[in-house]
Design a protein around this motif. Structure first.
Motif, PDB file in Angstrom:
ATOM      1  N   HIS A  61       0.806  -1.229   0.000  1.00 35.67           N
ATOM      2  CA  HIS A  61       0.000   0.000   0.000  1.00 35.67           C
ATOM      3  C   HIS A  61       0.839   1.279   0.000  1.00 35.67           C
ATOM      4  O   HIS A  61       0.584   2.205   0.771  1.00 35.67           O
ATOM      5  CB  HIS A  61      -0.985   0.009   1.174  1.00 35.67           C
ATOM      6  N   VAL A  62       1.870   1.288  -0.841  1.00 34.08           N
ATOM      7  CA  VAL A  62       2.693   2.474  -1.011  1.00 34.08           C
ATOM      8  C   VAL A  62       2.855   2.731  -2.504  1.00 34.08           C
ATOM      9  O   VAL A  62       2.660   1.829  -3.321  1.00 34.08           O
ATOM     10  CB  VAL A  62       4.088   2.347  -0.345  1.00 34.08           C
ATOM     11  N   HIS A  63       3.209   3.937  -2.849  1.00 31.15           N
ATOM     12  CA  HIS A  63       3.452   4.271  -4.248  1.00 31.15           C
ATOM     13  C   HIS A  63       4.788   3.663  -4.674  1.00 31.15           C
ATOM     14  O   HIS A  63       5.745   3.653  -3.878  1.00 31.15           O
ATOM     15  CB  HIS A  63       3.476   5.796  -4.422  1.00 31.15           C
ATOM     16  N   PRO A  64       4.899   3.152  -5.912  1.00 32.52           N
ATOM     17  CA  PRO A  64       6.161   2.548  -6.369  1.00 32.52           C
ATOM     18  C   PRO A  64       7.376   3.469  -6.245  1.00 32.52           C
ATOM     19  O   PRO A  64       8.470   3.012  -5.888  1.00 32.52           O
ATOM     20  CB  PRO A  64       5.885   2.205  -7.833  1.00 32.52           C
ATOM     21  N   VAL A  65       7.200   4.752  -6.509  1.00 31.21           N
ATOM     22  CA  VAL A  65       8.324   5.692  -6.402  1.00 31.21           C
ATOM     23  C   VAL A  65       8.756   5.826  -4.944  1.00 31.21           C
ATOM     24  O   VAL A  65       9.954   5.837  -4.634  1.00 31.21           O
ATOM     25  CB  VAL A  65       7.966   7.063  -7.012  1.00 31.21           C
ATOM     26  N   HIS A  66       7.771   5.909  -4.041  1.00 29.54           N
ATOM     27  CA  HIS A  66       8.082   5.994  -2.604  1.00 29.54           C
ATOM     28  C   HIS A  66       8.791   4.722  -2.151  1.00 29.54           C
ATOM     29  O   HIS A  66       9.774   4.776  -1.400  1.00 29.54           O
ATOM     30  CB  HIS A  66       6.799   6.227  -1.804  1.00 29.54           C
TER      31      HIS A  66
END
Length: 131
Positions: free
Chosen positions: A55-60
């Motif tokens: 549940h995180v953005h790929p960039v993050h």
């Protein structure tokens, strides 16, 4: 008075160092991803799949992973493959092609190139050092 000031400054410095170290604590989800990659290094999930699962953005995910692990997700997987290949080279008689396949490399040439780039020697020479 000079001694008291020195001790006080030393204590403040130590408190600040402890706070600095604790602020860089690895997030649990990074530890979970690292563990998952260690277990699934032959066929690892994509960055997008990992990000979705946690549940995180790929960039993050990519930035945070690099910050805490010191390398990209791809480099981390390659390092695990090379490390495990080293073990197989030292402790088995499997052929280089078999090891390459077991470790998830495209082929023996790919394995040899990455191994040499990482360790500065070929897998064959590495194996000979254990004979």
């Amino acid at each position: 008075q000079l001694i008291q000031e020195g001790i006080t400054l030393e204590l403040v410095g130590e408190i600040l160092r402890v706070q600095e170290r604790s602020s860089h604590k690895i997030p649990q989800w990074i530890e979970d991803i690292s563990q998952e990659l260690s277990e699934r290094f032959v066929d690892p999930p994509s960055l997008s799949e990992l990000a979705g699962e946690h549940h995180v953005h790929p960039v993050h995910l990519a930035r945070t992973f690099r910050k805490h692990q010191g390398c990209s997700v791809g480099e981390y997987v390659r390092n695990i493959r090379i490390e495990r290949a080293c073990h197989l080279l030292a402790h088995t008689t499997l052929s280089l092609a078999e090891i390459a396949f077991k470790m998830g490399f495209a082929d023996q040439s790919h394995f040899t190139n990455l191994f040499k780039r990482a360790l500065g020697t070929t897998p064959g020479a590495y194996r000979k050092s254990f004979i």
